[in-house]
Design a protein around this motif. Structure first.
Motif, short mmCIF file in Angstrom:
data_model
loop_
_atom_site.label_atom_id
_atom_site.label_comp_id
_atom_site.label_asym_id
_atom_site.label_seq_id
_atom_site.Cartn_x
_atom_site.Cartn_y
_atom_site.Cartn_z
N MET A 112 -6.20 4.35 -5.75
CA MET A 112 -6.00 3.55 -6.95
C MET A 112 -6.87 4.06 -8.08
O MET A 112 -6.42 4.17 -9.24
CB MET A 112 -6.30 2.08 -6.66
CG MET A 112 -6.40 1.18 -7.90
SD MET A 112 -4.86 1.06 -8.84
CE MET A 112 -4.09 -0.33 -8.03
N ILE B 119 0.66 2.86 -10.63
CA ILE B 119 1.15 2.26 -9.38
C ILE B 119 2.31 1.30 -9.67
O ILE B 119 3.34 1.32 -8.99
CB ILE B 119 0.02 1.50 -8.66
CG1 ILE B 119 -1.22 2.38 -8.49
CG2 ILE B 119 0.51 0.94 -7.33
CD1 ILE B 119 -1.03 3.60 -7.66
N THR C 212 2.22 7.22 -4.99
CA THR C 212 1.80 7.75 -6.28
C THR C 212 1.03 9.06 -6.09
O THR C 212 1.23 10.03 -6.82
CB THR C 212 0.92 6.73 -7.03
OG1 THR C 212 1.61 5.47 -7.07
CG2 THR C 212 0.63 7.19 -8.44
N GLN D 260 -4.23 -5.10 -7.39
CA GLN D 260 -2.80 -4.94 -7.12
C GLN D 260 -2.56 -3.98 -5.95
O GLN D 260 -1.57 -4.11 -5.22
CB GLN D 260 -2.09 -4.43 -8.37
CG GLN D 260 -0.59 -4.64 -8.40
CD GLN D 260 -0.21 -6.10 -8.40
OE1 GLN D 260 0.23 -6.61 -7.37
NE2 GLN D 260 -0.39 -6.77 -9.52
N CYS D 261 -3.47 -3.05 -5.74
CA CYS D 261 -3.29 -2.08 -4.66
C CYS D 261 -3.38 -2.74 -3.29
O CYS D 261 -2.97 -2.16 -2.28
CB CYS D 261 -4.29 -0.93 -4.77
SG CYS D 261 -6.02 -1.39 -4.51
N THR E 256 -7.41 3.15 0.20
CA THR E 256 -6.44 2.67 -0.79
C THR E 256 -7.11 2.54 -2.16
O THR E 256 -6.51 2.89 -3.19
CB THR E 256 -5.88 1.31 -0.36
OG1 THR E 256 -5.38 1.40 0.97
CG2 THR E 256 -4.77 0.87 -1.28
N VAL F 73 1.15 2.61 -3.38
CA VAL F 73 -0.08 3.23 -3.89
C VAL F 73 -0.16 4.68 -3.40
O VAL F 73 -0.39 5.61 -4.19
CB VAL F 73 -1.32 2.44 -3.43
CG1 VAL F 73 -2.60 3.10 -3.94
CG2 VAL F 73 -1.24 0.99 -3.88
N TYR F 74 0.06 4.88 -2.11
CA TYR F 74 -0.01 6.22 -1.54
C TYR F 74 1.11 7.10 -2.08
O TYR F 74 0.93 8.30 -2.26
CB TYR F 74 0.06 6.15 -0.01
CG TYR F 74 -1.23 5.68 0.63
CD1 TYR F 74 -2.08 6.59 1.25
CD2 TYR F 74 -1.59 4.35 0.62
CE1 TYR F 74 -3.27 6.16 1.85
CE2 TYR F 74 -2.76 3.91 1.20
CZ TYR F 74 -3.61 4.81 1.82
OH TYR F 74 -4.78 4.40 2.40
N LYS G 21 0.80 -1.23 0.00
CA LYS G 21 0.00 0.00 0.00
C LYS G 21 0.83 1.28 0.00
O LYS G 21 0.42 2.28 -0.61
CB LYS G 21 -0.97 -0.01 1.17
CG LYS G 21 -2.12 -1.00 0.98
CD LYS G 21 -3.08 -1.02 2.17
CE LYS G 21 -4.22 -2.01 1.92
NZ LYS G 21 -5.15 -2.10 3.08
N PRO H 191 -3.88 1.25 -12.09
CA PRO H 191 -2.84 0.28 -11.75
C PRO H 191 -1.52 0.47 -12.50
O PRO H 191 -0.46 0.18 -11.97
CB PRO H 191 -3.48 -1.07 -12.08
CG PRO H 191 -4.61 -0.76 -13.00
CD PRO H 191 -5.08 0.60 -12.64
#
Length: 806
Positions: free
Chosen positions: A571, A579, A510, A598-599, A567, A507-508, A504, A576
């Protein structure tokens, strides 16, 4: 009568002497003939200057400790000044009293041996014994042995011209095999007395010299009584040659052997999983070729280096002290706490250790797959030799309905009877056999069916830990599993598992790279990804386990509490592909599909790569591929390989620091105005001081981190970041169908986080390591607000809550 007897004995001795002289005369002529006629059988000057000796390759840690060896013979050379005078004196007194005065052949000793038929000492000097060890591959018979003897004389004379007396003694002691993997004096000192050659006591040196007469006979592990007697003979010789006094002899000969035996095995010692990965990569390195077909890393004769016999020195980044703390941390948590919890918990399944959501057929398939991977099955099925354990060169034949297998390897002619598959399976499930199984309290000798042992090992939790210096990329500790003897699968680099919420932060990151503040708020409500979006075949709406929705939360709170809906919201903003692009920039090389899930960490990644990716945040956005080999030197100290770091700028240093601020919420906890509580992993707030004492961490120390738990609690993760160390921990069973029944016990905070805590506590308690205890370096010009209270007060100044992009 007595006088006549003495005269007869004198006449008898003279007669024997003349017989030997007459007998030696033709042999002397043979020797001369050998010298001229068989010059090709004798070593040349180059061979004498570089005697062929198999030397172990040593793996040397960052703090100078030898943490392992690769060898055919466990031999490492020492210099003359690294050898105790006690050993040199004992050797000369016992094996060659006139060593300092002769030129390789002791004529006086030879004549004495001839007269007394060898009863008062042999004729071989230390130099002759060295010549035999170096240049006689096998003892001959009859005339062949006579020829070898004269060749040894010639070689001895040449050795004496080539080397000093000190060098000859050093060569002898480095070459001699004291058995039990004590090859050479350095290994022998370690194996028998857990010491170094320069620290050998008189009685220890005497025992080793005594063994030199016949190591198999005077083996202190099997025949201590005659070994003591032989040691005392050596001590008496030292008195005779005035190296020790009679009073010292009286005292020393009453001492026990005091053996402190150190078993030597490739699997022993620190970091065995790391060393096995290293071994494989070194073999690949030295097989590389240039475009012209020559070896990329070759010796002066053009041959490739051999890690088992060329005496290389591999300098690695592992710190032996940190490695020991890491291994102890795994043992302390798994062996002292978690494994007991796991046994009790999975014992409540109907078919332990397998979860109740598996059918009987599914469990049987798992068991049979594991059965076919065992060494016992491969031998019974004729796929592996029970003696040399090779899987090749096996031939079969049928006689009287039975199938016989024969190993065709050159050094193994083992024959055994094969069995059909159904018979093997019946044996595995019904026949009990004696075996030794792993436990954290030590190996247990028991009697089980092979299938019961498979189920038992399925219920053993495994672990991996890797610790990296983010500023250099140097790997400082590497724990690939619980016990290399029983579990030879590395969980740091080789093994890959779903990483869950530890993905995660990417993700963040990004969002942070696009200018979002960690304090930016989003609604805690389900986010739906509609069919057709990001290649979805149907609508997808991730949920939070608590199903508590309808209020605003910050990104920092969302990551600290691993909130799925937050999350998913991030996303959806970036998709994706973005990410995965960021994950690639951070060093993730494993396969990742561009899917929405995927996240949540559905990809199988190695512990090494996800820990290294997180290290980028602590290194101001610069990613360095993990480094664990610094350089390789040959036996003469010449550098033949230098590791060159591979670096890349994955993100701006301000983005990296903002991510650290975001991830610190996991450790410190984040306040939520809706609930009125500070929540998260909140490591500093939840520690049980009595049992784990994490408050021992310096208060001024900056710690960031992220836990992870995969579906059904199959994997527990924790990645902890400090200014000088980024450490990743994974815990799980060998098979994903074996796991805790509840999230309370199976989450990363219970499975993996305590190992990190035990490890880091030991690190900071050891001042010699000089690990920084301060804060993360903060770059200037951070354009987003990191203080969420200040952010809350000032957010109405903006038309929207998003900060200006960098």
């Amino acid at each position: 009568m007595e006088e006549n007897g003495k005269k007869k004995r004198r006449v008898s001795r003279k007669l024997i002497f003349f017989i030997w002289v007459i007998g030696l005369a033709p042999l002397a002529m043979i020797a001369a003939g050998l010298y001229f006629a068989s010059e090709s059988d004798l070593p040349d000057t180059v061979a004498l200057a570089n005697p062929k000796t198999h030397l172990a390759t040593e793996v040397i840690s960052a703090d100078g400790a030898v943490i392992g060896r690769f060898y055919r013979e466990n031999r490492s050379n020492v210099d003359y000044d690294e050898i105790s005078p006690n050993l040199i004196q004992a050797l000369v007194a016992t094996e060659d009293e006139r060593f300092r005065s002769h030129s390789g052949i002791d004529l006086r000793g030879t004549v004495r041996a001839a007269i007394y038929l060898g009863k008062k000492g042999g004729a071989s000097t230390i130099t002759q014994q060295l010549a035999k060890m170096l240049f006689t591959e096998r003892p001959g018979n009859g005339f062949e042995r006579v020829a070898q003897k004269f060749q040894e004389w010639i070689i001895s004379a040449r050795l004496e011209r080539q080397y000093t007396k000190e060098e000859i003694i050093t060569l002898y002691l480095n070459k001699f095999d004291w058995i039990n993997q004590g090859v050479g004096i350095k290994s022998a000192s370690q194996v028998y007395f857990n010491t170094t050659p320069d620290s050998l006591k008189v009685e220890e040196a005497a025992m080793l010299v005594g063994m030199a007469k016949n190591p198999n006979l005077f083996n202190p592990l099997r025949r201590p009584d005659i070994t003591i007697h032989r040691r005392n003979v050596v001590l008496a010789q030292m008195v005779r040659n005035e190296y020790i006094t009679k009073a010292e002899l009286d005292s020393l000969q009453n001492l026990p052997l005091n053996i402190r035996f150190q078993s030597v095995d490739h699997q022993d010692g620190l970091a065995p999983y790391f060393r096995e990965v290293l071994r494989s990569e070194l073999k690949t390195l030295f097989r590389q070729k240039n475009e012209d077909g020559s070896w990329a890393y070759a010796k002066s004769n053009g041959d490739p280096y051999n890690i088992y016999q060329d005496g290389l020195k591999i300098y690695v980044t592992i710190d032996s002290r940190m490695q020991e703390y890491a291994e102890n941390a795994v043992k302390q948590h798994l062996g002292g706490e978690l494994q007991k919890q796991f046994f009790n918990d999975v014992g409540k399944y109907s078919n332990p250790p397998f979860s109740n959501d598996l059918s009987k057929d599914e469990i049987e398939r798992i068991e049979n797959t594991s059965m076919r991977r065992t060494e016992r099955y491969r031998i019974m099925a004729g796929k592996e030799c029970p003696n040399c354990h090779r899987r090749i060169n096996i031939e079969s034949k049928k006689e009287n309905g039975k199938k016989f297998y024969t190993c065709q390897s050159e050094d193994c002619l083992e024959e055994w009877t094969g069995q059909p598959r159904d018979s093997i399976e019946h044996f595995f499930r019904n026949e009990k056999v004696p075996m030794s199984i792993f436990s954290w309290q030590g190996d247990i000798d028991t009697v089980l069916t092979p299938m019961d042992s498979i189920r038992y090992y399925k219920s053993i939790l495994q672990s991996g830990l890797v610790s990296i210096d983010p500023k250099t990329g140097f790997v400082k500790a590497w724990v690939g599993g619980n016990s290399y003897k029983h579990f030879q699968y590395d969980h740091v680099k080789v093994g890959k598992r779903q990483v869950g919420s530890t993905f995660k932060p990417f993700v963040y990151a990004t969002a942070i790279r696009e200018g979002y503040s960690p304090c930016y708020e989003v609604p805690k409500v389900p986010t739906t990804f509609h069919k057709g979006t990001f290649n979805l075949q149907e609508d997808y709406t991730p949920q939070d386990p608590d199903r508590d929705y309808g209020y605003m939360v910050s990104l920092k709170w969302g990551l600290a509490n691993s909130i799925n809906t937050v999350t998913a919201w991030v996303m959806k903003q970036f998709g994706p592909e973005a990410i995965i692009k960021l994950a690639r920039d951070l060093g993730i090389k494993s396969e990742m599909q561009p899917v929405v899930s995927q996240c949540f960490g559905v990809a199988d990644l190695s512990l090494l790569e996800i820990t290294s990716a997180n290290a980028t945040f602590a290194n101001m956005g610069v990613h360095i591929d993990p480094i664990y080999v610094l350089r390789v030197e040959d036996k003469n100290g010449n550098t033949i390989f230098n590791m060159q770091p591979n670096t890349s700028e994955a993100m701006d240093e301000r983005t990296a620091y903002t991510m650290l601020s975001l991830m610190q919420g996991t450790v410190e906890g984040v306040y939520n105005k809706h609930t009125g509580k500070t929540t998260g992993t909140a490591m500093r707030l939840k520690m049980d001081v009595e049992s784990r004492d994490y408050d021992a961490f310096p208060r001024e120390l900056s710690i960031a981190g992220k836990t992870g738990t995969t579906q059904n609690q199959s994997d527990g993760w924790f990645i902890g970041l400090t200014p000088d160390l980024v450490t990743g921990v994974w815990v799980g069973a060998e098979d994903r169908a074996v796991h805790f029944r509840t999230l309370r016990l199976g989450m990363g905070t219970n499975m993996a986080l305590p190992i990190w805590g035990y490890y880091m506590k030991s690190i900071y308690a050891d001042e010699s390591l000089n690990i920084a205890q301060g804060e993360f370096a903060k770059p200037s010009g951070i354009p987003v607000e990191l203080d969420c209270k200040a952010y809350e007060a000032g957010k109405n100044m903006f038309e929207n809550q998003r900060d200006i992009s960098w």
